[in-house]
Design an enzyme around this catalytic site. Sequence first.
Site, mmCIF file in Angstrom:
data_model
loop_
_atom_site.group_PDB
_atom_site.id
_atom_site.type_symbol
_atom_site.label_atom_id
_atom_site.label_comp_id
_atom_site.label_asym_id
_atom_site.label_seq_id
_atom_site.Cartn_x
_atom_site.Cartn_y
_atom_site.Cartn_z
ATOM 1 N N GLY A 242 36.369 48.988 33.875
ATOM 2 C CA GLY A 242 37.726 49.139 33.342
ATOM 3 C C GLY A 242 38.701 49.568 34.429
ATOM 4 N N LYS B 56 33.658 34.257 34.201
ATOM 5 C CA LYS B 56 33.801 35.166 35.357
ATOM 6 C C LYS B 56 32.521 35.106 36.191
ATOM 7 C CE LYS B 56 36.723 37.744 36.352
ATOM 8 N NZ LYS B 56 37.959 37.522 37.167
ATOM 9 N N ALA C 91 43.383 36.226 39.909
ATOM 10 C CA ALA C 91 43.950 35.661 38.671
ATOM 11 C C ALA C 91 42.866 35.368 37.646
ATOM 12 C CB ALA C 91 44.715 34.381 38.983
ATOM 13 N N LEU D 176 46.576 44.209 38.531
ATOM 14 C CA LEU D 176 45.865 44.524 39.771
ATOM 15 C C LEU D 176 46.499 43.816 40.973
ATOM 16 C CD1 LEU D 176 43.516 45.661 41.447
ATOM 17 C CD2 LEU D 176 42.132 43.718 40.672
ATOM 18 N N GLY D 177 46.856 42.538 40.789
ATOM 19 C CA GLY D 177 47.409 41.753 41.892
ATOM 20 C C GLY D 177 48.632 42.404 42.513
#
Length: 247
Positions: A174, A149, A78, A19-20
């Site tokens: 997802g 999380k 992250a 994603l980053g």
Amino acid sequence: SNSAPTGEAYLVIGGCGFLGRHIVDALIKRGESNVSVFDIVQRHFDDNITFFTGDLANIEDIAGAIKKSGAKIVIHTASPPHGLAADIYEKVNVVGTHNVIEACQDAGVPKLVYTSSASVIYSGTENLINADERIPYAGVPLDAYNDTKARAEAAVLAANGKDGLLTCALRPSGIFGPGDRQAIMGFHAVVKNGQTKFQIGDNTNLFDWTYVANVAHAHLLAADKLGVTYPVLVLHEPLAPVDLSLG
Ligand code: NAD
């Protein structure tokens, strides 16, 4: 559609991840000229990006990168992947995220966007349909990943408005698309191991997936709009259910 560049300095923590990297690409694509990445490994190379290599769990590493990058907007995406020992999540997600918050406040960073997860409200026992942010965290977290999380997200949200820092958290479900390092590999593994004869519930269960570039776009929108005040919209009733049945 891409919004206009803000010209601000951005730091993407975890910017070498799936994603980053899409967030970094989206920033570059819309014409941002001041983009830095902080990650524990460097997996891509680009002269237009400043890379900082370090461990989030180490306050000097992350505080140094935030200061040197001059970031006005920090996007923290992250996390260790699924399936590791509990202490690594505690270290990176909980201690690491507290480090990010503290380093942002010390450096006078105005905005922090955190990538949380939809599963912070999922305990594995009940269906979540039309769930939104009014649903509390899972009483019994699914596992150490989801537990940490949720606690990282709670710390980010609690820091909102303190020491000049505005924060928000996004909860993707997802994520799929090019560069994925988890989902497709998992699907391949169950097929390869012949573990395909299982049924979940009555076989009508649905699970949300979002294309990675759309999740990246949501992060840019969150950063752009953080602090912008809109007329308050009060929802007295849950949103009308959407019929998602196939065919
Ligand atoms: P990823 O593993 O591809 O990327 C995470 C990045 O963080 C990696 O580049 C990794 O090197 C870096 N990182 C890990 N530990 C670090 C540390 N101690 N210091 C510095 N960098 C470190 O994962 P992803 O799929 O891109 O996930 C990104 C974020 O989205 C995570 O926060 C994850 O919890 C969340 N998320 C992912 C999914 C999904 O389906 N992939 C779903 C919901 C939420």
